[in-house]
Design a protein around this motif. Structure first.
Motif, PDB file in Angstrom:
ATOM      1  N   TYR A  99     -34.149  18.527   7.014  1.00 44.41           N
ATOM      2  CA  TYR A  99     -33.914  17.890   8.302  1.00 44.41           C
ATOM      3  C   TYR A  99     -34.353  16.442   8.181  1.00 44.41           C
ATOM      4  O   TYR A  99     -35.386  16.135   7.589  1.00 44.41           O
ATOM      5  N   GLU A 100     -33.533  15.546   8.751  1.00 50.41           N
ATOM      6  CA  GLU A 100     -33.811  14.119   8.633  1.00 50.41           C
ATOM      7  C   GLU A 100     -33.354  13.406   9.900  1.00 50.41           C
ATOM      8  O   GLU A 100     -32.372  13.811  10.536  1.00 50.41           O
ATOM      9  N   LEU A 101     -34.060  12.351  10.269  1.00 48.64           N
ATOM     10  CA  LEU A 101     -33.640  11.554  11.417  1.00 48.64           C
ATOM     11  C   LEU A 101     -32.355  10.808  11.086  1.00 48.64           C
ATOM     12  O   LEU A 101     -32.191  10.296   9.970  1.00 48.64           O
ATOM     13  N   THR A 102     -31.462  10.737  12.040  1.00 49.04           N
ATOM     14  CA  THR A 102     -30.265   9.902  11.916  1.00 49.04           C
ATOM     15  C   THR A 102     -30.681   8.461  12.255  1.00 49.04           C
ATOM     16  O   THR A 102     -31.832   8.210  12.626  1.00 49.04           O
ATOM     17  N   ASP A 103     -29.742   7.529  12.176  1.00 44.06           N
ATOM     18  CA  ASP A 103     -30.038   6.154  12.599  1.00 44.06           C
ATOM     19  C   ASP A 103     -30.457   6.142  14.069  1.00 44.06           C
ATOM     20  O   ASP A 103     -31.388   5.429  14.443  1.00 44.06           O
ATOM     21  N   LEU A 104     -29.778   6.936  14.875  1.00 44.37           N
ATOM     22  CA  LEU A 104     -30.129   7.031  16.294  1.00 44.37           C
ATOM     23  C   LEU A 104     -31.555   7.575  16.457  1.00 44.37           C
ATOM     24  O   LEU A 104     -32.349   7.050  17.234  1.00 44.37           O
ATOM     25  N   GLY A 105     -31.892   8.594  15.697  1.00 49.31           N
ATOM     26  CA  GLY A 105     -33.232   9.173  15.742  1.00 49.31           C
ATOM     27  C   GLY A 105     -34.301   8.212  15.255  1.00 49.31           C
ATOM     28  O   GLY A 105     -35.397   8.145  15.808  1.00 49.31           O
ATOM     29  N   ARG A 106     -33.968   7.424  14.213  1.00 47.98           N
ATOM     30  CA  ARG A 106     -34.928   6.424  13.723  1.00 47.98           C
ATOM     31  C   ARG A 106     -35.160   5.354  14.779  1.00 47.98           C
ATOM     32  O   ARG A 106     -36.266   4.855  14.938  1.00 47.98           O
ATOM     33  N   GLY A 107     -34.112   5.008  15.514  1.00 43.48           N
ATOM     34  CA  GLY A 107     -34.263   4.040  16.607  1.00 43.48           C
ATOM     35  C   GLY A 107     -35.187   4.569  17.690  1.00 43.48           C
ATOM     36  O   GLY A 107     -35.946   3.821  18.301  1.00 43.48           O
TER      37      GLY A 107
ATOM     38  N   LYS B 134     -37.605  16.465   5.691  1.00 40.36           N
ATOM     39  CA  LYS B 134     -38.550  17.556   5.436  1.00 40.36           C
ATOM     40  C   LYS B 134     -37.834  18.882   5.604  1.00 40.36           C
ATOM     41  O   LYS B 134     -36.844  18.989   6.320  1.00 40.36           O
ATOM     42  N   ARG B 135     -38.383  19.888   4.934  1.00 39.13           N
ATOM     43  CA  ARG B 135     -37.869  21.246   5.071  1.00 39.13           C
ATOM     44  C   ARG B 135     -38.490  21.894   6.306  1.00 39.13           C
ATOM     45  O   ARG B 135     -39.535  21.466   6.798  1.00 39.13           O
ATOM     46  N   PHE B 136     -37.836  22.954   6.780  1.00 43.73           N
ATOM     47  CA  PHE B 136     -38.257  23.642   7.995  1.00 43.73           C
ATOM     48  C   PHE B 136     -39.729  24.036   7.934  1.00 43.73           C
ATOM     49  O   PHE B 136     -40.502  23.727   8.846  1.00 43.73           O
ATOM     50  N   ASN B 137     -40.130  24.751   6.872  1.00 41.42           N
ATOM     51  CA  ASN B 137     -41.512  25.233   6.782  1.00 41.42           C
ATOM     52  C   ASN B 137     -42.520  24.102   6.668  1.00 41.42           C
ATOM     53  O   ASN B 137     -43.655  24.225   7.128  1.00 41.42           O
ATOM     54  N   GLU B 138     -42.111  23.004   6.083  1.00 48.24           N
ATOM     55  CA  GLU B 138     -42.989  21.836   6.003  1.00 48.24           C
ATOM     56  C   GLU B 138     -43.242  21.271   7.396  1.00 48.24           C
ATOM     57  O   GLU B 138     -44.380  20.947   7.755  1.00 48.24           O
ATOM     58  N   ILE B 139     -42.184  21.169   8.197  1.00 47.49           N
ATOM     59  CA  ILE B 139     -42.328  20.694   9.574  1.00 47.49           C
ATOM     60  C   ILE B 139     -43.213  21.652  10.354  1.00 47.49           C
ATOM     61  O   ILE B 139     -44.123  21.240  11.084  1.00 47.49           O
TER      62      ILE B 139
END
Length: 134
Positions: free
Chosen positions: A92-100, A48-53
């Motif tokens: 901005y996107e979750l990494t594999d670590l963030g998805r975990g 997602k983009r900053f303003n969307e978040i």
């Protein structure tokens, strides 16, 4: 015959254990703050983009979102991708670590949602007892 002393002595934590606790506390401070939890939940289904978040998270200021995203990026939980367009587009996107991490965070959010009324009732009961005692 009964042994005289069967208790095992409790030793103080070693410096290495203390360092480990500090490291865990540091990680929990990042992933346990409310804004980080919300950002992780919002990024669960994709970039997602900053303003969307910002639109999705009610009450977060631009500065707080910037600081939160920067901290999550620093900890390796979120990636920031800049696209060379005019104006520049940043996702901005979750990494594999963030998805975990998103699974336990989502479970915690679901638990909070499911028990919100019970918690509010308990708080009111507690506050009523405190007020009555004063």
């Amino acid at each position: 015959m009964k042994p005289e002393n069967t208790r095992v002595p409790v030793l103080p934590p070693s410096p290495a254990q203390h360092e480990g606790c500090r490291g865990v506390a540091s990680v929990l401070a990042r992933v346990g703050d409310k804004w980080s939890v919300f950002v992780i939940m919002m990024l669960f289904d994709g970039p997602k983009r900053f303003n969307e978040i910002k639109r999705l998270i009610d009450g977060i200021s631009q500065r707080m979102l910037t600081l939160t995203l920067r901290g999550l990026e620093r900890d390796g939980l979120v990636t920031r991708t800049v696209f060379p367009t005019i104006p520049p587009r940043v996702d901005y996107e979750l990494t594999d670590l963030g998805r975990g991490l998103s699974q336990p965070v989502m479970a915690l959010g679901e638990w909070a949602k499911n028990h919100q009324i019970e918690i509010e009732t308990a708080r009111a009961r507690f506050d009523g007892r405190r007020e009555a005692a004063e």
